[in-house]
Design a protein around this motif. Structure first.
Motif, PDB file in Angstrom:
ATOM      1  N   LEU A   1      33.700  33.507  41.205  1.00  0.00           N
ATOM      2  CA  LEU A   1      32.944  33.312  39.230  1.00  0.00           C
ATOM      3  C   LEU A   1      33.371  32.507  38.374  1.00  0.00           C
ATOM      4  CD1 LEU A   1      32.009  35.891  38.288  1.00  0.00           C
ATOM      5  CD2 LEU A   1      33.728  36.836  36.949  1.00  0.00           C
ATOM      6  N   LEU A   2      34.650  32.267  39.536  1.00  0.00           N
ATOM      7  CA  LEU A   2      35.388  31.277  37.924  1.00  0.00           C
ATOM      8  C   LEU A   2      34.987  29.903  38.566  1.00  0.00           C
ATOM      9  CD1 LEU A   2      38.864  31.703  37.532  1.00  0.00           C
ATOM     10  CD2 LEU A   2      36.604  32.539  35.744  1.00  0.00           C
ATOM     11  N   THR A   3      34.336  29.233  39.366  1.00  0.00           N
ATOM     12  CA  THR A   3      33.850  28.718  40.188  1.00  0.00           C
ATOM     13  C   THR A   3      32.139  27.803  40.173  1.00  0.00           C
ATOM     14  OG1 THR A   3      33.735  29.381  43.049  1.00  0.00           O
ATOM     15  CG2 THR A   3      35.646  27.709  41.718  1.00  0.00           C
ATOM     16  N   ALA A   4      31.935  29.412  39.638  1.00  0.00           N
ATOM     17  CA  ALA A   4      30.070  29.170  39.234  1.00  0.00           C
ATOM     18  C   ALA A   4      30.259  28.669  37.979  1.00  0.00           C
ATOM     19  CB  ALA A   4      29.650  31.138  39.148  1.00  0.00           C
ATOM     20  N   PRO A   5      28.981  27.363  37.702  1.00  0.00           N
ATOM     21  CA  PRO A   5      29.280  27.096  36.357  1.00  0.00           C
ATOM     22  C   PRO A   5      28.540  28.261  35.765  1.00  0.00           C
ATOM     23  CG  PRO A   5      26.946  26.601  38.174  1.00  0.00           C
ATOM     24  CD  PRO A   5      27.890  27.659  38.774  1.00  0.00           C
ATOM     25  N   LEU A   6      29.592  28.713  34.836  1.00  0.00           N
ATOM     26  CA  LEU A   6      30.142  29.446  33.481  1.00  0.00           C
ATOM     27  C   LEU A   6      31.130  29.615  32.791  1.00  0.00           C
ATOM     28  CD1 LEU A   6      29.196  32.906  35.929  1.00  0.00           C
ATOM     29  CD2 LEU A   6      27.918  32.156  33.992  1.00  0.00           C
TER      30      LEU A   6
END
Ligand SMILES: Nc1ncnc2c1ncn2[C@@H]1O[C@H](COP(=O)(O)OP(=O)(O)OP(=O)(O)O)[C@@H](O)[C@H]1O
Ligand SMILES: [Mg+2]
Lengths: 237, 313
Positions: A84-89
């Protein structure tokens, strides 16, 4: 916005594949049905939803920590937070998405009680204004509760710890207006101002007070902001 | 495509990686090789934007992974070591979620999901709940989510760990084909795998880079020679002495194996002494039972390098 909705949608689906949403909604409706029935029957019956609103706000205080405890604690426990944190969010999108999913559940719960006012209009002649503001108020209360739960869920990988600590914070704040009875020297108005229960009263009586509106919105904003910061801090640990 | 400079990471007081520096060119497949606790996962997590380094910088596709994290993350596909997936979702809805948060929309998204299901051979499983998939299939879903947005850089942390040999072969082929048009970093402690899949290898041990090169160069440069191993019947001392006289022989060692002895000859790089040696031995009347060249495998180098580190420490 698309990202926020994607997360909200994903969380909503998870609510309904686990028994959580069903259980919470059923319990909420069951207890509320009981209080509503009690308030409209008997010798003090009145054509209003107040008899259901006050208990409902307290039941929410118990149930929302159960709705929110999973949101971030489980991601941390299962390690899914890494993807989740390494997705571009943006962290804001993650938090707002999760917030909206719980708010949707609370909204759905409240929508399912709308037949109480329908009954009132059918059998009596209630004042519609307190009903409208009452529902608005309880939704705001729900949003404030959810933001606290989301914040505590961001702090730990243990769901139970997240639920208990958010319940603790909520209960303390809910009852803090009683503090002047034993804490002297601080103006009682301050405790009244902090307490979410005090601001709720106006809504229940049909008063749409901007101050109360601002109170609930900033209450939610403060805890959502803290949750975002807590997520950021995780990233930088 | 990837520039890593003096990357250092402390966990509290514990130094996990120290001054790690390397570059990866566009379109290259880089192997990150090291024993357990070497710091492979730590380095990859920093590259993927999961956590910041204590000091040093890393750039992916020109974007600093700390300062321009979001831009860097848009260009990276990452599969963590533990392959953490949402176990209550179906494969397709999971990929749909990832495609959405990675910026794909509408028809293009659906098309790409179908493509990725096909590439990762998940076609028959799109409707299965991830929690019910076997480890190997979860690994495929892990790769599928990493490539769904066609990232320029792919970071795969131990992509073949815990899956059966047949799937390992398939996964390696998949990675090779993915590496044709994008940059890939993969970690592993399986040496032949890195040898097979990667164009360049970084060997890391106890948080420090101990070697960077192409697999074939590593063998040549680090050992500096090739070895010839043979089994000979005859007097040890004389055999060793006459072998040492040969031009191009650097060292001779032996061990006895019953009535024959096994000799290992270190030759200077590039020389092929097999014929000469055979000639010599047969000429002197000793019994040549067996003769073969022995190239130093990546495994020997790996062990040698990491052992050296330890004895120095
Ligand atoms: N979150 C953490 N907190 C504290 N120490 C950590 C943490 N993560 C890793 N370490 C330590 O840092 C060192 C490097 O770990 P890392 O996971 O990067 O190794 P690795 O090369 O990936 O090993 P493996 O092959 O076992 O996966 C180890 O000694 C490990 O114990
Ligand atoms: Mg690792």
């Amino acid at each position: 916005m698309r990202n926020t909705l994607a997360i909200a949608w994903k969380e909503l689906r998870t609510y309904f594949v686990t028994p959580m949403a069903y259980v919470v909604i059923s319990v909420f409706l069951l207890i509320n049905g009981y209080f509503f029935a009690a308030s409209v029957s008997g010798s003090f019956a009145e054509a209003s939803i107040r008899g259901f609103l006050f208990p409902a706000s307290f039941i929410l205080l118990i149930l929302t920590p159960l709705l929110t405890m999973r949101l971030l604690a489980e991601e941390q426990k299962m390690g899914t937070i890494e993807l989740l944190l390494t997705a571009p969010l943006r962290d804001t999108e993650v938090i707002m998405g999760k917030f909206l999913s719980s708010l949707a559940i609370v909204g759905a719960m409240l929508a399912l009680t709308l037949w109480y006012p329908v009954l009132l209009f059918w059998f009596g002649n209630p004042d519609p204004f307190p009903i409208i503001t009452g529902y608005l108020g309880i939704l705001l209360v729900g949003s404030a509760f959810i933001s606290v739960g989301l914040f505590t869920s961001s702090l730990t990988s243990n769901q139970i710890a997240a639920a208990i600590s958010s319940f603790g914070i909520l209960l303390l704040l809910w009852l803090i207006n009683a503090a002047p009875q034993f804490i002297k020297g601080i103006p009682p108005g301050i405790f009244d101002y902090i307490s979410p229960s005090v601001h709720f009263r106006d809504f229940a009586y049909g008063v749409l007070d901007i101050k109360a509106l601002v109170y609930y919105l900033s209450f939610s904003a403060i805890f959502l902001f803290s949750a975002i910061k807590s997520l950021e801090a995780r990233r930088w640990r | 495509m990837i520039e890593v400079e003096n990357l250092t990471k402390y966990y509290g007081d514990f130094l996990a990686i120290e001054n790690v520096t390397f570059q990866v060119q566009k379109g290259e497949i880089l192997g990150f090789l090291g024993p357990n606790a070497a710091g492979k996962t730590t380095t990859m997590r920093i590259l993927a934007g999961y956590m910041p380094p204590s000091s040093g910088t890393a750039k992916v596709a020109g974007f600093d992974v700390v300062e321009q994290s979001l831009e860097a993350r848009k260009r990276i596909g990452y599969m963590p070591e533990t392959v953490p997936l949402y176990t209550d979702m179906t494969v397709e809805s999971y990929l749909d979620f990832h495609a959405t948060i990675k910026g794909l929309r509408g028809k293009k998204k659906q098309q790409r999901i179908d493509e990725v299901l096909d590439i990762c051979r998940l076609g028959d499983y799109y409707d299965v709940i991830i929690g019910k998939l076997s480890k190997g299939y979860r690994q495929r879903v892990g790769i599928a989510q990493a490539i769904v947005h066609e990232p320029e850089v792919l970071i795969l942390d131990e992509p073949t760990i815990g899956i059966d040999p047949k799937q390992v072969v398939e996964t390696r082929q998949l990675i090779k084909s993915l590496g044709r048009d994008r940059t890939v970093i993969l970690s592993s402690h399986i040496l032949p795998e890195v040898n097979m899949v990667c164009e360049r290898v970084i060997i890391i041990n106890e948080g420090r880079v101990v070697a960077v090169d192409r697999p074939e160069n590593l063998s040549a440069a680090l050992k500096g020679s090739e070895q010839i191993q043979m089994e000979v019947r005859g007097a040890i001392k004389e055999i060793v002495a006459s072998l040492r006289e040969l031009k191009g022989v650097q060292d001779v060692t032996w061990e006895s194996a019953g009535e024959n002895n096994i000799f290992t000859v270190d030759c200077s790089p590039g020389s092929d002494l097999r014929e000469e040696i055979a000639h010599l031995i047969v000429g002197k009347g000793w019994g040549l039972i067996n003769l073969q060249t022995k190239r130093m495998s990546l495994e020997d180098i790996f062990l040698k390098l990491t052992m050296k580190e330890e004895s120095e420490a």
